[in-house]
Design an enzyme around this catalytic site. Sequence first.
Site, PDB file in Angstrom:
ATOM      1  NE  ARG A 125      -3.796  -0.415   2.304  1.00 53.82           N
ATOM      2  CZ  ARG A 125      -4.927  -0.530   1.593  1.00 53.82           C
ATOM      3  NH1 ARG A 125      -5.545   0.685   1.218  1.00 53.82           N
ATOM      4  NH2 ARG A 125      -5.696  -1.873   1.345  1.00 53.82           N
TER       5      ARG A 125
ATOM      6  CG  ASP B 278       1.317 -10.191  10.976  1.00 47.76           C
ATOM      7  OD1 ASP B 278       1.588 -11.096  10.050  1.00 47.76           O
ATOM      8  OD2 ASP B 278       1.442  -8.909  10.643  1.00 47.76           O
TER       9      ASP B 278
ATOM     10  CG  ASP C  44       5.063 -11.009  11.942  1.00 48.56           C
ATOM     11  OD1 ASP C  44       5.852 -11.112  11.036  1.00 48.56           O
ATOM     12  OD2 ASP C  44       4.678  -9.836  12.316  1.00 48.56           O
TER      13      ASP C  44
HETATM   14  N1  URA Z   1      -3.725  -9.640   8.273  1.00 48.53           N
HETATM   15  C1  URA Z   1      -3.138 -10.188   9.484  1.00 48.53           C
HETATM   16  O1  URA Z   1      -2.233 -10.909   9.251  1.00 48.53           O
HETATM   17  N2  URA Z   1      -3.940 -10.506  10.552  1.00 48.53           N
HETATM   18  C2  URA Z   1      -5.229  -9.444  10.735  1.00 48.53           C
HETATM   19  O2  URA Z   1      -5.724  -9.830  11.595  1.00 48.53           O
HETATM   20  C3  URA Z   1      -5.427  -8.935   9.628  1.00 48.53           C
HETATM   21  C4  URA Z   1      -4.610  -8.519   8.603  1.00 48.53           C
END
Ligand code: URA
Length: 208
Positions: free
Chosen positions: A103, A199, A202
């Site tokens: 983005r 995430d 991650d």
């Molecule tokens: N991307 C992610 O990895 N987790 C979220 O909750 C939203 C976007």
Amino acid sequence: MGKLFISEHPLIKHKMALLRNKETGTKEFKELIGEVALLLTYEATRELPLVDVKVETPIEQADCQMVSKKIAIVPILRAGVGMADGMQTLLPTAKVGHIGLYRDPDTLIPVEYYCKLPADIAESEVLLVDPMLATGGTAEAAIGFLKERGAKKITMLCILAAPDGVKAVQAAHEDIDIYTAAYDPCLNDHGYIVPGLGDAGDRIFGTK
Ligand code: URA
């Protein structure tokens, strides 16, 4: 309007509980993402077109059916890659493309930084994959880029979707079906799905 399919399968629900648990480590998390993606692929491929074929069994000829369409799996970098492995177990002859977006910090417009798709993408059923459908901005843009390159039949697969993301994709692309393993009520101020699983990138790649 495309359909929203939310899995009710007990195995998916069980694996989602493990995925959501913050104590689940990288190895198990990655394996679970692949397993849920595989189970979801089974659901999302229910309507693939078939052709009649005749097969010689050791006993006699049998009337059978086989999938007639080429399939392309397209993970959105980077978290989508975690789903693609499991999907290929079920679809070993599917081709795999990759699409990377970021983005623009000033305009907030999604910019494509990487795109490598199978040459026959226009004739393929495309399974676009990203574990988290949160705001929907990335998915919406990725679908647009796929269509620009000729893709005609695109189905989105995700592990977790939120209402904002589903609405954004459906508003921009009314022909897209969305298959998700689970559906959560909202996003937090950082755009993360709540209660979510954190995430996804991650947790798949152990980068945090
Ligand atoms: N991307 C992610 O990895 N987790 C979220 O909750 C939203 C976007």
